[in-house]
Design a protein around this motif. Structure first.
Motif, PDB file in Angstrom:
ATOM      1  N   ASN A  45       0.799  -1.226   0.000  1.00 55.16           N
ATOM      2  CA  ASN A  45       0.000   0.000   0.000  1.00 55.16           C
ATOM      3  C   ASN A  45       0.832   1.276   0.000  1.00 55.16           C
ATOM      4  O   ASN A  45       0.398   2.290  -0.519  1.00 55.16           O
ATOM      5  N   LYS A  51       1.460   2.904  -5.732  1.00 58.42           N
ATOM      6  CA  LYS A  51       0.417   3.931  -5.708  1.00 58.42           C
ATOM      7  C   LYS A  51       0.210   4.526  -7.105  1.00 58.42           C
ATOM      8  O   LYS A  51      -0.916   4.793  -7.508  1.00 58.42           O
ATOM      9  N   ALA A  54      -1.606   1.686  -9.296  1.00 61.44           N
ATOM     10  CA  ALA A  54      -2.678   0.875  -8.694  1.00 61.44           C
ATOM     11  C   ALA A  54      -3.983   0.885  -9.494  1.00 61.44           C
ATOM     12  O   ALA A  54      -4.546  -0.183  -9.768  1.00 61.44           O
ATOM     13  N   THR A  55      -4.456   2.043  -9.876  1.00 62.43           N
ATOM     14  CA  THR A  55      -5.720   2.106 -10.608  1.00 62.43           C
ATOM     15  C   THR A  55      -5.558   1.499 -11.992  1.00 62.43           C
ATOM     16  O   THR A  55      -6.412   0.746 -12.464  1.00 62.43           O
ATOM     17  N   ARG A  56      -4.464   1.791 -12.641  1.00 65.47           N
ATOM     18  CA  ARG A  56      -4.175   1.208 -13.960  1.00 65.47           C
ATOM     19  C   ARG A  56      -4.042  -0.307 -13.847  1.00 65.47           C
ATOM     20  O   ARG A  56      -4.548  -1.063 -14.680  1.00 65.47           O
ATOM     21  N   ALA A  58      -5.451  -2.238 -11.662  1.00 60.98           N
ATOM     22  CA  ALA A  58      -6.802  -2.775 -11.465  1.00 60.98           C
ATOM     23  C   ALA A  58      -7.532  -2.909 -12.793  1.00 60.98           C
ATOM     24  O   ALA A  58      -8.193  -3.927 -13.054  1.00 60.98           O
ATOM     25  N   LYS A  59      -7.425  -1.907 -13.656  1.00 56.41           N
ATOM     26  CA  LYS A  59      -8.091  -1.957 -14.966  1.00 56.41           C
ATOM     27  C   LYS A  59      -7.479  -3.032 -15.856  1.00 56.41           C
ATOM     28  O   LYS A  59      -8.192  -3.774 -16.528  1.00 56.41           O
ATOM     29  N   GLN A  62      -8.454  -6.442 -14.662  1.00 55.45           N
ATOM     30  CA  GLN A  62      -9.852  -6.722 -14.991  1.00 55.45           C
ATOM     31  C   GLN A  62      -9.945  -7.244 -16.429  1.00 55.45           C
ATOM     32  O   GLN A  62     -10.654  -8.207 -16.712  1.00 55.45           O
ATOM     33  N   ARG A  95     -10.059  -1.387  -2.108  1.00 60.21           N
ATOM     34  CA  ARG A  95     -11.358  -0.768  -2.393  1.00 60.21           C
ATOM     35  C   ARG A  95     -11.164   0.559  -3.140  1.00 60.21           C
ATOM     36  O   ARG A  95     -11.850   0.840  -4.128  1.00 60.21           O
ATOM     37  N   ALA A  96     -10.225   1.374  -2.687  1.00 56.92           N
ATOM     38  CA  ALA A  96      -9.991   2.692  -3.289  1.00 56.92           C
ATOM     39  C   ALA A  96      -9.565   2.597  -4.751  1.00 56.92           C
ATOM     40  O   ALA A  96      -9.870   3.480  -5.552  1.00 56.92           O
ATOM     41  N   HIS A  97      -8.860   1.511  -5.097  1.00 58.96           N
ATOM     42  CA  HIS A  97      -8.345   1.379  -6.461  1.00 58.96           C
ATOM     43  C   HIS A  97      -9.142   0.405  -7.315  1.00 58.96           C
ATOM     44  O   HIS A  97      -8.799   0.194  -8.480  1.00 58.96           O
ATOM     45  N   GLY A  98     -10.180  -0.200  -6.755  1.00 58.69           N
ATOM     46  CA  GLY A  98     -11.044  -1.073  -7.545  1.00 58.69           C
ATOM     47  C   GLY A  98     -10.471  -2.446  -7.836  1.00 58.69           C
ATOM     48  O   GLY A  98     -10.739  -3.008  -8.897  1.00 58.69           O
TER      49      GLY A  98
END
Length: 182
Positions: A45, A51, A54-56, A58-59, A62, A95-98
């Motif tokens: 984390n 950081k 993280a969002t990328r 997650a995508k 997916q 949770r914050a990053h999906g």
């Protein structure tokens, strides 16, 4: 401390493990190997590299999961010395990053050591037989460009593994913060 990972040891067999997520649910690696392979990501984390992606990540994961490729992520840092990496904070971070994949606690750091994990993030791509075929970065700006100026190195490698059982011969080592060992 900034670290680079070693080059991929093609064919290295993934050691099985059983770890729990922050809620106490157990996951066994072999049960997630799957027909199209498995991506194991060592993340945490508090690392600025994690950081940033993280969002990328997650995508991208997916999209891999939609292709039938399984994903597990592990946190091997000593969270007693790095409270930001505690199981409670893992849940918040996911949770914050999906995150749509299990984020597991390597409490005794045995899995990180067995895999030779070096940094966060550290990505390991396995074929359906559990043979290592990728150890590299999420993406690399030097190898071509996508709509955001980056290749999808990890995505492309995992799709290649899913389709052929083999990973790309040229890989860019992952780079990030050192794993915080006890």
């Amino acid at each position: 401390m900034l670290r680079d990972t070693p080059i991929c040891d093609f064919g290295w067999q993934a050691p099985d493990f059983k770890l729990k997520d922050p809620n106490g649910v157990s996951f066994e690696m072999r049960e997630h190997l799957g027909d199209k392979g498995l991506l194991i990501a060592f993340i945490c984390n508090h690392c600025p590299y994690v950081k940033t992606i993280a969002t990328r990540f997650a995508k991208d994961t997916q999209a891999l999961q939609e292709d039938g490729i399984n994903v597990l992520s592990l946190m091997s840092n000593d969270y007693r010395d790095y409270a930001a990496d505690s199981p409670e904070n893992m849940t918040r971070f996911a949770r914050a990053h999906g995150f749509a994949f299990p984020y597991l606690v390597d409490e005794d750091q045995s899995v990180g050591k067995a895999y030779g994990a070096v940094c966060t993030p550290d990505f390991f791509g396995f074929n359906s037989e559990g043979a290592l075929q990728y150890r590299g970065r999420l993406d690399d700006v030097r190898m071509g460009h996508s709509e955001d100026g980056r290749t999808r190195e990890l995505v492309n490698a995992m799709r290649m593994i899913a389709n052929t059982g083999k990973g790309p011969r040229e890989q860019t080592p992952s780079m990030g913060c050192s794993i915080k060992w006890r």
